[in-house]
Motif scaffolding. Structure first.
Motif, short mmCIF file in Angstrom:
data_model
loop_
_atom_site.label_atom_id
_atom_site.label_comp_id
_atom_site.label_asym_id
_atom_site.label_seq_id
_atom_site.Cartn_x
_atom_site.Cartn_y
_atom_site.Cartn_z
N ILE A 13 -3.75 28.41 6.45
CA ILE A 13 -4.96 28.34 5.62
C ILE A 13 -5.04 26.98 4.94
O ILE A 13 -6.07 26.30 4.97
CB ILE A 13 -4.97 29.48 4.57
CG1 ILE A 13 -4.99 30.83 5.30
CG2 ILE A 13 -6.16 29.34 3.64
CD1 ILE A 13 -4.78 32.03 4.38
N ILE A 14 -3.91 26.56 4.38
CA ILE A 14 -3.90 25.29 3.64
C ILE A 14 -4.14 24.12 4.61
O ILE A 14 -4.80 23.13 4.27
CB ILE A 14 -2.57 25.12 2.86
CG1 ILE A 14 -2.30 26.35 1.96
CG2 ILE A 14 -2.55 23.83 2.05
CD1 ILE A 14 -3.39 26.70 0.96
N GLY A 34 -10.02 30.57 1.06
CA GLY A 34 -10.74 31.58 0.28
C GLY A 34 -11.08 31.15 -1.12
O GLY A 34 -10.44 31.58 -2.09
N TRP A 127 -2.06 38.41 4.76
CA TRP A 127 -2.15 37.04 4.23
C TRP A 127 -0.84 36.33 4.60
O TRP A 127 0.25 36.87 4.33
CB TRP A 127 -2.32 37.14 2.71
CG TRP A 127 -2.48 35.83 2.00
CD1 TRP A 127 -3.40 34.86 2.27
CD2 TRP A 127 -1.72 35.36 0.89
NE1 TRP A 127 -3.26 33.82 1.39
CE2 TRP A 127 -2.24 34.10 0.54
CE3 TRP A 127 -0.66 35.88 0.16
CZ2 TRP A 127 -1.73 33.35 -0.51
CZ3 TRP A 127 -0.15 35.13 -0.89
CH2 TRP A 127 -0.68 33.88 -1.22
N ASN A 180 -7.20 40.89 3.15
CA ASN A 180 -7.17 39.50 3.60
C ASN A 180 -6.13 39.39 4.73
O ASN A 180 -4.96 39.66 4.47
CB ASN A 180 -6.77 38.60 2.40
CG ASN A 180 -6.69 37.14 2.76
OD1 ASN A 180 -7.03 36.72 3.86
ND2 ASN A 180 -6.21 36.34 1.80
N TYR A 211 -8.69 40.32 -5.39
CA TYR A 211 -10.15 40.25 -5.25
C TYR A 211 -10.85 41.37 -6.00
O TYR A 211 -11.92 41.82 -5.58
CB TYR A 211 -10.53 40.27 -3.76
CG TYR A 211 -10.00 39.06 -3.02
CD1 TYR A 211 -10.73 37.87 -2.96
CD2 TYR A 211 -8.73 39.08 -2.43
CE1 TYR A 211 -10.23 36.75 -2.32
CE2 TYR A 211 -8.22 37.96 -1.79
CZ TYR A 211 -8.97 36.81 -1.74
OH TYR A 211 -8.47 35.69 -1.11
N LYS A 243 -9.77 34.37 -8.16
CA LYS A 243 -11.09 34.57 -7.56
C LYS A 243 -12.07 35.18 -8.56
O LYS A 243 -13.18 34.69 -8.70
CB LYS A 243 -11.00 35.49 -6.34
CG LYS A 243 -9.72 35.39 -5.56
CD LYS A 243 -9.65 34.19 -4.65
CE LYS A 243 -8.22 33.99 -4.20
NZ LYS A 243 -8.03 33.15 -3.07
N PHE A 345 -13.59 38.00 3.02
CA PHE A 345 -13.29 37.65 4.41
C PHE A 345 -13.71 38.71 5.41
O PHE A 345 -13.79 39.89 5.08
CB PHE A 345 -11.77 37.43 4.58
CG PHE A 345 -11.19 36.48 3.58
CD1 PHE A 345 -11.57 35.14 3.57
CD2 PHE A 345 -10.29 36.92 2.63
CE1 PHE A 345 -11.05 34.27 2.63
CE2 PHE A 345 -9.77 36.05 1.68
CZ PHE A 345 -10.15 34.72 1.69
#
Ligand code: LMR
Length: 393
Positions: A13-14, A34, A127, A180, A211, A243, A345
């Motif tokens: 993701i990063i 995200g 995740w 996620n 979330y 978030k 997502f």
């Protein structure tokens, strides 16, 4: 000595953040990491956060240390937000941590301290930082099926079959809401069936809730978690404010351990304080104080709820518009799941090649497993995006 280091696998993701930044195309679309984005594509500081920060700036008269467990006012406010009155306060030990990730890490360390050979189960997929942290800490890992790649819905039968292999004191990571990376979520009845199974096996739930408020609503998103908390002897909860308060970079989270007996409080609290001391000493105060101010002030809290609802409703509209566009482009119901999923997502069920092609040809960035950040969808480009996705699906 440092030459002994071996390259570490990048977090998928990063990695996307850097790839997107390096792309010079002006019409590129970021559906990767995200973070919530508004209709202008910006990640705003929430109105209530600005106000709470102004109050904090005016009132704060010291930057001295607070405490190893952080600000207990914040910890209590978060316990109430997540757990309500599902469990008596006397059975919940909490520690402020740097973000939801920090809370997960501290709880995994707490588990390791209590039982070095513990087995941690997590969903396949999950995740990516879950397996990475479990592996890094040298804990045993097992996965359970979660997602049906054909229907893009939860594979509940597969999940229950796999969890049938749980042993006593095994720990099961569950996403509290808004799974996620898939966006496919367990129903309340499914959560209840898992609770019964865990209790029968003597296994312990570990809820990652990052979330709350992004799915169906602040209370709705924790209803299943609370029902589970009320019926199990022990539970771990890592909650993030990244978030739902938009405090990503301020790193605000809380780790909670629900104990079988209030008499365990002293030892558990002491272990959590010690782990904070060992890893970073005092948790960062600023963002946590901001959250505490918001949650304890009726006006700011109401405005926070209102803005969070606006964000959630915007994502639901984007889901519906995208599902409609995909229906038109594919002349099928294949992507109906996009309307029904909840949270930030959805996993689109595209191949790795399709994801690369969308990135290289169309400048559309999603995570390699075809996870898209719904909040990143630019509404004026939904038709175009649906066409591109349908072209490679
Ligand atoms: C995500 O899944 O994209 C976010 O939770 C950001 C992160 O830290 O991975």
């Amino acid at each position: 000595m440092l030459k002994n280091l071996t390259p570490q696998p990048p977090d998928k993701i990063i990695e996307m953040i850097g790839m997107f930044k390096a792309d010079t195309r002006t019409d590129k679309v970021d559906l990767g990491v995200g973070v919530y984005k508004d209709e202008k594509g910006k990640t705003p500081v929430m109105r209530c956060v600005k106000q709470a920060e102004a109050r904090l700036l005016a009132a704060q008269d010291s930057k001295s240390y607070v405490g190893l467990l952080g600000d207990l006012g914040f910890v209590g406010a978060m316990r109430d937000l997540v757990l309500g009155d599902a469990v008596p306060e006397s059975r919940v030990s909490g520690a402020q941590c740097p973000g939801g990730t920090g809370a997960i890490r501290q709880l995994l360390e707490l588990i390791k301290m209590a039982k070095p050979d513990a087995t941690i189960w997590y969903s396949d997929p999950t995740w990516p930082n879950h397996p990475a942290m479990v592996k890094h800490l040298g804990l045993q890992a097992k996965t359970y099926r979660y997602f049906d790649a054909e229907s893009c819905e939860v594979d509940f039968d597969g999940m229950m079959t796999d969890l049938g292999g749980l042993g006593a004191d095994d720990v099961v990571i569950l996403h509290g809401c808004c799974h996620n990376p898939t966006g496919a979520n367990l129903s309340g009845a499914q959560f209840a069936a898992i609770t019964d199974l865990l209790n029968a096996k003597g296994a312990i739930p570990f809820i990652d809730i990052a979330y709350q408020g992004f799915g169906d609503g602040l209370e709705e998103d924790v209803a299943a978690l609370r029902a589970m908390a009320a019926s199990v002897p022990q539970m771990f909860i890592a909650a993030s404010c990244s978030k739902n308060f938009g405090l990503y970079r301020d790193r605000v989270g809380v780790a909670m351990a629900i104990m079988a007996e209030p008499s365990e409080m002293g030892i558990v609290k002491g272990a959590m304080a010690s782990l904070n001391r060992l890893n970073f000493s005092f948790p960062p105060d600023h963002g946590a104080k901001v959250v505490e101010i918001i949650l304890n002030d009726p006006e700011l809290r109401a405005d926070w709820r209102a803005e969070l609802s606006e964000m959630r409703e915007r994502m639901l509209v984007l889901r519906a518009d995208m599902a409609d566009a995909l229906k038109r482009e594919t002349n099928s119901d294949r992507f109906e799941f996009f309307r029904n999923h909840r949270g930030m997502f959805s996993r689109m069920g595209l191949t790795g090649d399709a994801v690369v092609s969308l990135r290289e040809t169309n400048g559309i960035y999603m995570v390699g497993d075809s996870r898209v950040n719904v909040a990143g969808l630019p509404s004026e480009k939904i038709g175009e995006l649906a066409k591109a996705i349908a072209g490679v699906a």
